[in-house]
Design a protein around this motif. Structure first.
Motif, mmCIF file in Angstrom:
data_model
loop_
_atom_site.group_PDB
_atom_site.id
_atom_site.type_symbol
_atom_site.label_atom_id
_atom_site.label_comp_id
_atom_site.label_asym_id
_atom_site.label_seq_id
_atom_site.Cartn_x
_atom_site.Cartn_y
_atom_site.Cartn_z
ATOM 1 N N UNK A 192 40.638 1.703 58.673
ATOM 2 C CA UNK A 192 39.321 1.798 57.967
ATOM 3 C C UNK A 192 39.240 2.386 56.771
ATOM 4 N N UNK A 193 38.005 2.091 56.027
ATOM 5 C CA UNK A 193 37.667 2.659 54.966
ATOM 6 C C UNK A 193 36.379 2.507 54.324
ATOM 7 N N UNK A 194 35.783 3.370 53.318
ATOM 8 C CA UNK A 194 34.454 3.281 52.905
ATOM 9 C C UNK A 194 34.144 3.144 51.623
ATOM 10 N N UNK A 195 33.435 2.488 50.899
ATOM 11 C CA UNK A 195 33.269 2.427 49.783
ATOM 12 C C UNK A 195 31.808 2.479 49.320
ATOM 13 N N UNK A 196 31.509 3.488 48.198
ATOM 14 C CA UNK A 196 30.117 3.740 47.929
ATOM 15 C C UNK A 196 30.375 3.796 46.306
ATOM 16 N N UNK A 197 29.017 2.746 45.863
ATOM 17 C CA UNK A 197 28.752 2.577 44.462
ATOM 18 C C UNK A 197 27.415 2.911 44.032
ATOM 19 N N UNK A 199 49.622 15.429 57.713
ATOM 20 C CA UNK A 199 48.434 14.653 58.163
ATOM 21 C C UNK A 199 47.449 14.595 57.020
ATOM 22 N N UNK A 200 47.825 14.706 55.798
ATOM 23 C CA UNK A 200 46.961 14.548 54.692
ATOM 24 C C UNK A 200 46.681 13.011 54.687
ATOM 25 N N UNK A 201 45.501 12.939 54.021
ATOM 26 C CA UNK A 201 44.704 11.411 53.905
ATOM 27 C C UNK A 201 45.251 11.229 52.343
ATOM 28 N N UNK A 202 45.269 9.818 52.083
ATOM 29 C CA UNK A 202 45.465 9.526 50.680
ATOM 30 C C UNK A 202 44.303 10.015 49.835
ATOM 31 N N UNK A 203 44.487 10.022 48.564
ATOM 32 C CA UNK A 203 43.328 10.536 47.654
ATOM 33 C C UNK A 203 42.457 9.344 47.622
ATOM 34 N N UNK A 204 41.021 9.843 47.484
ATOM 35 C CA UNK A 204 40.246 8.794 46.922
ATOM 36 C C UNK A 204 40.140 8.154 45.902
ATOM 37 N N UNK A 227 31.515 4.352 41.418
ATOM 38 C CA UNK A 227 32.115 4.378 42.742
ATOM 39 C C UNK A 227 33.060 5.306 43.151
ATOM 40 N N UNK A 228 32.950 5.446 44.420
ATOM 41 C CA UNK A 228 34.123 6.124 45.159
ATOM 42 C C UNK A 228 34.675 5.265 46.399
ATOM 43 N N UNK A 229 36.095 5.083 46.528
ATOM 44 C CA UNK A 229 36.522 4.470 47.764
ATOM 45 C C UNK A 229 37.359 5.593 48.366
ATOM 46 N N UNK A 230 37.302 5.492 49.724
ATOM 47 C CA UNK A 230 38.124 6.325 50.531
ATOM 48 C C UNK A 230 38.674 5.729 51.910
ATOM 49 N N UNK A 231 39.916 5.402 52.097
ATOM 50 C CA UNK A 231 40.886 4.844 53.184
ATOM 51 C C UNK A 231 40.894 5.820 54.182
#
Length: 415
Positions: free
Chosen positions: A271-276, A57-62, A93-97
């Motif tokens: 879904x994902x989130x992106x912060x810059x 159940x691990x997530x993909x790396x940011x 910037x950081x992106x996390x799916x």
């Protein structure tokens, strides 16, 4: 006789100066299950799969990005002036799916179930090793009985030969009969050497299966049970519950259903989130960007998933037919062997209760006649040879009973 004594001494030195422990067939099977390297390999593989499943159940790396944002090539324009507050910025910037919860669950279910197939493969291998061990164990039992009969016959021949040598002085026996007895004696000596070598081979094979020193000395329990499989009904449902290869197919089909669930989960949005964060040049204020993302499965992007689902469904249909083929063949084989076992038992009983007692009486009568000088030695030798062949033939029938019994137990995976 000297050859036999020399061979016995060699065996004595090879397998130890004292008698080893006596192992029952159950003790041998237990030792194989606990120590055989092939089974240890399966255990390690199963542990490896279970360990790998812990990360299901691990997530993909940011994803981290950095660099210039809307920055002019002319570096003079970066600085603040009377006319401008400066242009350009440095951005981090950081992106996390965020994976779909259904997909995580489907992946976890699949990975935790992967070792179930390997467990059934291990059980199938245990059954194969058990059948091999029982074959060698019961062949050893029969060889031991044949060896005892042959040694008894050797003593009888030795008695006859010595009697002939005495009687020959008084012209009471023929020289040709004497040489026939001597040739029979040598043949029995050779047979004993062959049997003793076969016993060594059985011992080495069992030691190998138990992962012990190949020259470890032990004895076997020569008592045995002839089991009754004649009345045991054979149907596909009973076989499917006992056979590991069928269970392995069932586990594989279950895994394939989990693969289908994984492929279906890929048809759901993620879904994902992106912060810059921007650090501007000049006198402008710091800025940021925060955006949400969603993947939208479209017809052109889901063709591969739908094709994979269809392929897996067809594969499961193939596995179902393979399962039915195995069950059908096994049921037919067991039914045939059940009938063969009935016939072998009847033949063994006839040999033990009728044939051998009659031949034994004939032999005793011929010996008595010869000792009273009313019969010929060649009649005694013929009667002895018939008795010897009947006794060996009875043990061959016993070996066939064991062989058929082991084959049925292998089909039904009975220890």
């Amino acid at each position: 006789m000297r050859n036999i004594k020399l061979y016995t001494i060699v065996c004595f030195l090879v397998f130890g100066l004292t008698n080893g422990q006596t192992l029952s067939v159950d003790a041998v099977l237990t030792a194989i299950k606990e120590n055989n390297p092939q089974l240890k390999m399966y255990d390690a593989e199963i542990q490896s799969m279970d360990a790998n499943a812990k990360g299901a159940k691990s997530w993909s790396a940011p994803q981290v990005s950095t660099g210039f944002f809307m920055t002019p090539y002319n570096t003079k324009m970066w600085k603040a002036t009377d006319m401008s507050a400066g242009m350009g910025a440095y951005m981090i910037g950081v992106t996390q799916m965020i994976p779909n919860a259904s997909r995580l669950k489907a992946d976890a279910d699949y990975m935790y179930a992967m070792s179930s197939v390997e467990t059934e493969n291990k059980n199938f291998t245990i059954n194969e090793l058990n059948a091999l061990a029982k074959t060698n164990y019961y062949e050893w039992i029969v060889l031991d009985k044949k060896l005892k009969i042959t040694k008894d016959n050797l003593r009888l021949l030795d008695y006859m030969i010595k009697s002939i040598e005495v009687r020959f002085k008084y012209n009471k026996d023929k020289l040709s009969t004497y040489y026939k007895a001597k040739s029979q004696y040598s043949a029995q000596q050779s047979l004993i050497v062959t049997m003793q070598n076969d016993l060594i081979q059985k011992k080495v094979m069992l030691n190998t299966l138990m992962a012990r020193d190949k020259n470890s000395n032990f004895e076997i329990d020569t008592t045995y049970n002839i089991k009754n499989f004649e009345m045991m009904p054979m149907d596909n449902s009973a076989l499917s519950e006992s056979r590991s290869d069928v269970k392995a197919i069932d586990r594989t089909m279950e895994l394939n259903q989990m693969k289908i669930a994984i492929e279906k989960s890929k048809l759901l949005p993620e879904f994902g989130v992106k912060y810059d964060h921007m650090v501007p040049f000049g006198d402008r204020s710091q800025q940021f960007s925060l955006m949400g993302m969603v993947t939208i499965p479209m017809p052109w992007s889901t063709k591969g998933n739908k094709a994979a689902i269809n392929s897996i469904q067809i594969k499961n249909e193939s596995l179902e037919w393979q399962k039915q083929m195995i069950l059908n063949d096994a049921a037919g084989a067991v039914n045939g062997m059940q009938q063969e076992l009935v016939n072998l038992k009847k033949q063994f009983d006839i040999a033990e209760k009728s044939i051998i007692p009659a031949i034994k009486r004939n032999y005793d009568t011929s010996v008595l006649s010869w000792q009273n000088n009313t019969g010929e030695l060649f009649e005694v030798l013929d009667a002895w040879e018939a008795l010897n062949m009947a006794q060996i033939d009875k043990l061959d029938k016993l070996q066939n009973i064991f062989k058929t019994q082991i084959a049925i137990e292998k089909q039904l995976e009975i220890e």
